[in-house]
Design a protein around this motif. Structure first.
Motif, PDB file in Angstrom:
ATOM      1  N   SER A  22       0.803  -1.212   0.000  1.00  6.15           N
ATOM      2  CA  SER A  22       0.000   0.000   0.000  1.00  6.15           C
ATOM      3  C   SER A  22       0.836   1.263   0.000  1.00  6.15           C
ATOM      4  CB  SER A  22      -0.937   0.013   1.212  1.00  6.15           C
ATOM      5  OG  SER A  22      -1.833  -1.060   1.137  1.00  6.15           O
ATOM      6  N   PHE A  23       1.897   1.288   0.763  1.00  4.20           N
ATOM      7  CA  PHE A  23       2.622   2.543   0.957  1.00  4.20           C
ATOM      8  C   PHE A  23       4.057   2.517   0.458  1.00  4.20           C
ATOM      9  CE2 PHE A  23      -0.541   2.474   4.387  1.00  4.20           C
ATOM     10  CZ  PHE A  23      -1.199   3.656   4.109  1.00  4.20           C
ATOM     11  N   GLY A  24       4.607   1.332   0.248  1.00  5.14           N
ATOM     12  CA  GLY A  24       6.036   1.265  -0.005  1.00  5.14           C
ATOM     13  C   GLY A  24       6.414   1.621  -1.419  1.00  5.14           C
ATOM     14  N   ALA A  25       7.707   1.784  -1.632  1.00  2.00           N
ATOM     15  CA  ALA A  25       8.241   2.166  -2.925  1.00  2.00           C
ATOM     16  C   ALA A  25       8.469   0.960  -3.825  1.00  2.00           C
ATOM     17  CB  ALA A  25       9.547   2.917  -2.738  1.00  2.00           C
ATOM     18  N   THR A  26       8.141  -0.239  -3.327  1.00  2.00           N
ATOM     19  CA  THR A  26       8.427  -1.445  -4.100  1.00  2.00           C
ATOM     20  C   THR A  26       7.354  -1.718  -5.163  1.00  2.00           C
ATOM     21  OG1 THR A  26       7.262  -2.809  -2.487  1.00  2.00           O
ATOM     22  CG2 THR A  26       9.623  -2.492  -2.147  1.00  2.00           C
ATOM     23  N   VAL A  27       6.234  -0.990  -5.125  1.00  2.00           N
ATOM     24  CA  VAL A  27       5.165  -1.217  -6.089  1.00  2.00           C
ATOM     25  C   VAL A  27       5.618  -0.733  -7.459  1.00  2.00           C
ATOM     26  CG1 VAL A  27       2.802  -0.650  -6.707  1.00  2.00           C
ATOM     27  CG2 VAL A  27       3.411  -0.970  -4.315  1.00  2.00           C
ATOM     28  N   GLU A  28       5.533  -1.604  -8.459  1.00  2.00           N
ATOM     29  CA  GLU A  28       5.974  -1.254  -9.799  1.00  2.00           C
ATOM     30  C   GLU A  28       4.806  -0.891 -10.713  1.00  2.00           C
ATOM     31  OE1 GLU A  28       8.346  -4.419 -11.292  1.00  2.00           O
ATOM     32  OE2 GLU A  28       9.930  -4.179  -9.786  1.00  2.00           O
ATOM     33  N   GLY A  29       3.617  -1.442 -10.434  1.00  2.65           N
ATOM     34  CA  GLY A  29       2.447  -1.145 -11.252  1.00  2.65           C
ATOM     35  C   GLY A  29       1.811   0.176 -10.854  1.00  2.65           C
ATOM     36  N   PRO A  30       0.673   0.492 -11.423  1.00  4.85           N
ATOM     37  CA  PRO A  30      -0.003   1.749 -11.094  1.00  4.85           C
ATOM     38  C   PRO A  30      -0.485   1.771  -9.651  1.00  4.85           C
ATOM     39  CG  PRO A  30      -1.407   0.372 -12.472  1.00  4.85           C
ATOM     40  CD  PRO A  30      -0.064  -0.285 -12.440  1.00  4.85           C
ATOM     41  N   THR A  31      -0.420   2.928  -9.027  1.00  2.53           N
ATOM     42  CA  THR A  31      -0.918   3.122  -7.671  1.00  2.53           C
ATOM     43  C   THR A  31      -1.978   4.218  -7.685  1.00  2.53           C
ATOM     44  OG1 THR A  31       0.678   4.841  -7.073  1.00  2.53           O
ATOM     45  CG2 THR A  31       1.349   2.528  -6.743  1.00  2.53           C
ATOM     46  N   PHE A  32      -2.732   4.257  -6.593  1.00  2.00           N
ATOM     47  CA  PHE A  32      -3.773   5.275  -6.506  1.00  2.00           C
ATOM     48  C   PHE A  32      -3.169   6.668  -6.477  1.00  2.00           C
ATOM     49  CE2 PHE A  32      -6.439   8.170  -4.032  1.00  2.00           C
ATOM     50  CZ  PHE A  32      -7.604   8.131  -4.783  1.00  2.00           C
ATOM     51  N   THR A  33      -2.216   6.894  -5.609  1.00  2.14           N
ATOM     52  CA  THR A  33      -1.710   8.249  -5.403  1.00  2.14           C
ATOM     53  C   THR A  33      -0.996   8.803  -6.622  1.00  2.14           C
ATOM     54  OG1 THR A  33       0.289   7.331  -4.407  1.00  2.14           O
ATOM     55  CG2 THR A  33      -1.488   7.974  -2.910  1.00  2.14           C
ATOM     56  N   LYS A  34      -0.214   7.970  -7.292  1.00  2.00           N
ATOM     57  CA  LYS A  34       0.610   8.455  -8.404  1.00  2.00           C
ATOM     58  C   LYS A  34      -0.119   8.419  -9.736  1.00  2.00           C
ATOM     59  CE  LYS A  34       5.125   7.768 -10.600  1.00  2.00           C
ATOM     60  NZ  LYS A  34       6.366   6.959 -10.612  1.00  2.00           N
ATOM     61  N   ASP A  35      -0.965   7.417  -9.971  1.00  2.71           N
ATOM     62  CA  ASP A  35      -1.509   7.193 -11.305  1.00  2.71           C
ATOM     63  C   ASP A  35      -3.016   7.373 -11.424  1.00  2.71           C
ATOM     64  OD1 ASP A  35       1.037   6.047 -12.571  1.00  2.71           O
ATOM     65  OD2 ASP A  35       0.779   4.798 -10.787  1.00  2.71           O
ATOM     66  N   VAL A  36      -3.778   6.888 -10.417  1.00  2.67           N
ATOM     67  CA  VAL A  36      -5.230   6.886 -10.530  1.00  2.67           C
ATOM     68  C   VAL A  36      -5.841   8.200 -10.070  1.00  2.67           C
ATOM     69  CG1 VAL A  36      -7.357   5.753  -9.761  1.00  2.67           C
ATOM     70  CG2 VAL A  36      -5.342   4.382 -10.351  1.00  2.67           C
ATOM     71  N   ALA A  37      -5.417   8.723  -8.938  1.00  3.38           N
ATOM     72  CA  ALA A  37      -5.989   9.966  -8.416  1.00  3.38           C
ATOM     73  C   ALA A  37      -5.913  11.113  -9.424  1.00  3.38           C
ATOM     74  CB  ALA A  37      -5.309  10.354  -7.105  1.00  3.38           C
ATOM     75  N   PRO A  38      -4.781  11.317 -10.138  1.00  7.04           N
ATOM     76  CA  PRO A  38      -4.760  12.404 -11.127  1.00  7.04           C
ATOM     77  C   PRO A  38      -5.823  12.248 -12.214  1.00  7.04           C
ATOM     78  CG  PRO A  38      -2.523  11.663 -10.663  1.00  7.04           C
ATOM     79  CD  PRO A  38      -3.443  10.682  -9.998  1.00  7.04           C
ATOM     80  N   ASN A 111      -6.867  -4.667 -11.171  1.00  6.35           N
ATOM     81  CA  ASN A 111      -6.409  -6.061 -11.331  1.00  6.35           C
ATOM     82  C   ASN A 111      -5.243  -6.398 -10.412  1.00  6.35           C
ATOM     83  OD1 ASN A 111      -8.340  -6.615 -13.261  1.00  6.35           O
ATOM     84  ND2 ASN A 111      -6.979  -6.237 -14.997  1.00  6.35           N
ATOM     85  N   GLU A 112      -4.447  -5.404 -10.068  1.00  3.89           N
ATOM     86  CA  GLU A 112      -3.268  -5.628  -9.231  1.00  3.89           C
ATOM     87  C   GLU A 112      -3.538  -5.377  -7.754  1.00  3.89           C
ATOM     88  OE1 GLU A 112       0.092  -3.542 -10.823  1.00  3.89           O
ATOM     89  OE2 GLU A 112      -0.257  -4.315 -12.851  1.00  3.89           O
ATOM     90  N   GLY A 113      -4.817  -5.252  -7.390  1.00  3.28           N
ATOM     91  CA  GLY A 113      -5.152  -5.182  -5.970  1.00  3.28           C
ATOM     92  C   GLY A 113      -5.336  -3.803  -5.415  1.00  3.28           C
ATOM     93  N   THR A 114      -5.503  -2.786  -6.250  1.00  5.11           N
ATOM     94  CA  THR A 114      -5.748  -1.391  -5.848  1.00  5.11           C
ATOM     95  C   THR A 114      -4.732  -0.853  -4.844  1.00  5.11           C
ATOM     96  OG1 THR A 114      -7.296  -1.991  -4.075  1.00  5.11           O
ATOM     97  CG2 THR A 114      -8.220  -1.660  -6.270  1.00  5.11           C
ATOM     98  N   PRO A 115      -3.420  -0.968  -5.118  1.00  4.86           N
ATOM     99  CA  PRO A 115      -2.436  -0.434  -4.170  1.00  4.86           C
ATOM    100  C   PRO A 115      -2.577   1.073  -4.009  1.00  4.86           C
ATOM    101  CG  PRO A 115      -1.396  -0.981  -6.262  1.00  4.86           C
ATOM    102  CD  PRO A 115      -2.776  -1.529  -6.326  1.00  4.86           C
ATOM    103  N   ARG A 116      -2.392   1.504  -2.751  1.00  3.74           N
ATOM    104  CA  ARG A 116      -2.504   2.937  -2.457  1.00  3.74           C
ATOM    105  C   ARG A 116      -1.331   3.723  -3.017  1.00  3.74           C
ATOM    106  NH1 ARG A 116      -4.721   6.073   2.027  1.00  3.74           N
ATOM    107  NH2 ARG A 116      -5.288   4.169   3.118  1.00  3.74           N
ATOM    108  N   GLY A 117      -0.109   3.273  -2.774  1.00  8.74           N
ATOM    109  CA  GLY A 117       1.073   3.996  -3.217  1.00  8.74           C
ATOM    110  C   GLY A 117       1.597   4.950  -2.165  1.00  8.74           C
ATOM    111  N   ASP A 118       2.613   5.689  -2.525  1.00  8.61           N
ATOM    112  CA  ASP A 118       3.289   6.614  -1.622  1.00  8.61           C
ATOM    113  C   ASP A 118       2.425   7.854  -1.419  1.00  8.61           C
ATOM    114  OD1 ASP A 118       5.003   8.372  -0.306  1.00  8.61           O
ATOM    115  OD2 ASP A 118       6.774   7.628  -1.372  1.00  8.61           O
ATOM    116  N   LYS A 119       2.199   8.214  -0.181  1.00 15.12           N
ATOM    117  CA  LYS A 119       1.380   9.402   0.108  1.00 15.12           C
ATOM    118  C   LYS A 119       1.987  10.666  -0.487  1.00 15.12           C
ATOM    119  CE  LYS A 119      -0.976   7.895   4.330  1.00 15.12           C
ATOM    120  NZ  LYS A 119      -1.185   8.180   5.774  1.00 15.12           N
TER     121      LYS A 119
END
Length: 515
Positions: A22-38, A111-119
């Motif tokens: 959810s929060f770590g920098a290890t996520v390589e796919g799209p995240t909510f904070t970086k990709d979806v929210a915009p 599809n990748e589990g809706t990761p939150r990403g880095d705040k």
């Protein structure tokens, strides 16, 4: 116990892993904070925020996450964000459709589990509505009387009157309409009723319908609201299963100074009232057109039909023989009354014809059709039909086109020079100024009417006289074909009669000799 403790340890490890996802920098796919929210902030949250028309807010991960699967489905099927214009024709500044990359981003994120990403990647929140006003706090708010609606029954229509109490003419730069009960409010059209006269002949001040955005006019353009005028709200309600109430509030936004306005924004209606769709008819087509009388620039389009409406197209036909599709709506949806705002104004020289074509489907193949067994004709109710191609435009020369009321006055003077005892000034339907030249016993009658943006001639044919009584066939594009009957009173210098439309409506008229 040991196995339970072991299981707990696994659960804790999985929770930790989930936290990293959810929060770590290890996520390589799209995240909510970086990709979806915009994407959501740019295209969705004007409606999906508290106090607006959408059923849920999409401003935070906590709000979006429960709806992830639904969002994925709707963006994949392109039902959301709502945008129904074909990408093949025209470029529009308010195009809220998603690119394929944006759709793929949301689909992959789910599809990748809706990761939150880095705040830290979370973008700033979009500008939110102020006290429920999308455009911010208005300069003036006009609140109308409460409308009480019974449970069920046919659509209901009301003309509500609001007084902005202006002590000087003011230029409007935006209008926002806010019904308190969107469950029953279907649409509203605002007209100006000038002091001592009827509704303004120059189209509307603004309009709202379910799914529509507030009308913010292009910079440098505006609509003139005159001193002492009332604002008539033509309300259309669709009753719910329970008794409901609604209170309309209208937010007015004014130019700071007259010099801010370079052009009047004119609202034009291209209309065909001759609609008669047989039960089950699958592809019923109607056409209407308008010829520009002076060099102008088109700024926006708004096609309007009801439940049987399926396609709508605007085409420009130029004097050099060229034709150009300006807007094509291949899958019209009555639930979304979208104004398509051109990215760049479209120049239309005088003589350019704008042709509108509407397609209707009254068969069971139309999923929105309330009853394919019914014959459908022109009418105001949602279960009737309409064909209107709205256009907002500005003229190249001067601030405004010739004032329709002044054109009618000029026609009266022209007719009086022919025969002052045959020239009548009439308020048609109680509000539209008109000039009627009607010499008794002659077939040379003329009738001009100020309505819906300009002065228009009503074509009169087959004029017949019996003493001072007369009848005629008449045609006006915005009203369709109709019959005309009446009589003149030479002693009192008056004329009276009625217009009978194809669907059985009768509109009385009364006039006096022009002074």
């Amino acid at each position: 116990m040991s196995s339970l403790r072991h299981g707990s340890g696994v659960a804790i490890a999985l929770m930790a892993l989930g936290s990293i996802t959810s929060f770590g920098a290890t996520v390589e796919g799209p995240t909510f904070t970086k990709d979806v929210a915009p994407i959501l902030f740019e295209n969705c949250t004007s409606c999906h925020q508290p106090g607006q028309s959408a059923p849920m807010s999409l401003l935070s991960y906590r709000e979006v996450r429960p709806w992830a699967k639904s969002i994925q489905k709707n963006v994949s099927e392109r039902t959301m964000p709502p945008w129904h214009a074909s990408s093949e024709f025209g470029t529009f500044s308010n195009d809220r459709s998603l690119t394929q990359d944006e759709v793929d981003t949301i689909v992959n994120w789910v599809n990748e589990g809706t990761p939150r990403g880095d705040k830290a990647d979370m973008p700033a929140l979009p500008e939110l509505a102020t006290n429920g006003w999308t455009l911010g706090e208005p300069d003036l708010v006009v609140v109308y009387d409460t409308v009480s609606l019974p449970a069920g029954g046919a659509d209901q229509f009301f003309d509500l009157f609001g007084d902005p109490k202006l002590d000087e003419d003011r230029w409007l730069t935006a209008v926002e309409m806010k019904p308190s009960n969107p469950l029953v409010a279907h649409h509203v059209i605002l007209y100006q009723m000038e002091r001592g006269s009827g509704a303004s002949p120059n189209g509307w001040l603004g309009a709202w319908a379910a799914g529509a955005q507030p009308m913010a006019f292009q910079e440098g353009t505006g609509r003139l609201l005159k001193k002492g005028s009332k604002i008539v709200a033509d309300m259309h309600y669709h009753p719910a299963e329970t008794a409901e109430e609604d209170v309309l509030s209208v937010g007015l936004f004014f130019a700071n100074d007259k010099s801010d306005i370079e052009k009047e924004l004119v609202n034009l209606w291209i209309v065909n009232q001759d609609i008669d769709i047989a039960p089950g008819q699958e592809n019923y087509v109607r056409n209407a057109e308008y010829t520009f009388k002076q060099d102008s620039q088109i700024l926006s389009f708004l096609p309007h039909m009801h439940y049987r409406g399926r396609q709508f197209t605007y085409t420009a036909k130029y004097l050099d023989g060229r034709s150009e599709t300006l807007l094509h709506v291949p899958a019209y949806d009555f639930s979304w009354q979208t104004q398509y705002q051109l990215a760049e104004p479209l120049s239309v020289p005088a003589g350019t014809v704008i042709a509108c074509e509407a397609h209707y489907d009254n068969s069971s193949n139309n999923p929105f059709n309330p009853d394919p067994t019914k014959r459908v004709t022109i009418g105001d109710e949602s279960f009737d039909e309409m064909m209107i191609g709205f256009i907002d435009y500005i003229v190249d020369d001067g601030v405004s086109p010739p004032d329709a009321g002044l054109v009618i006055e000029a026609k009266l003077e022209e007719f009086k020079r022919l025969d002052s005892n045959s020239t009548y000034s009439i308020k048609f339907a109680g509000q539209f100024s008109s000039a009627l030249y009607l010499p008794v016993g002659s077939a040379g009658a003329q009738w001009h009417l100020a309505a819906l943006g300009e002065a228009r001639e009503i074509a009169l044919d087959n004029i017949a006289w019996k003493g001072n009584e007369f009848s005629a066939d008449a045609d006006l594009a915005v009203l369709g074909s109709f019959s005309l009957t009446g009589s003149v009173d030479p002693v009192n210098g008056t004329v009276k009669g009625k217009v009978s439309t194809a669907d059985g409506d009768m509109i009385p008229f009364f006039g006096k000799l022009a002074k």
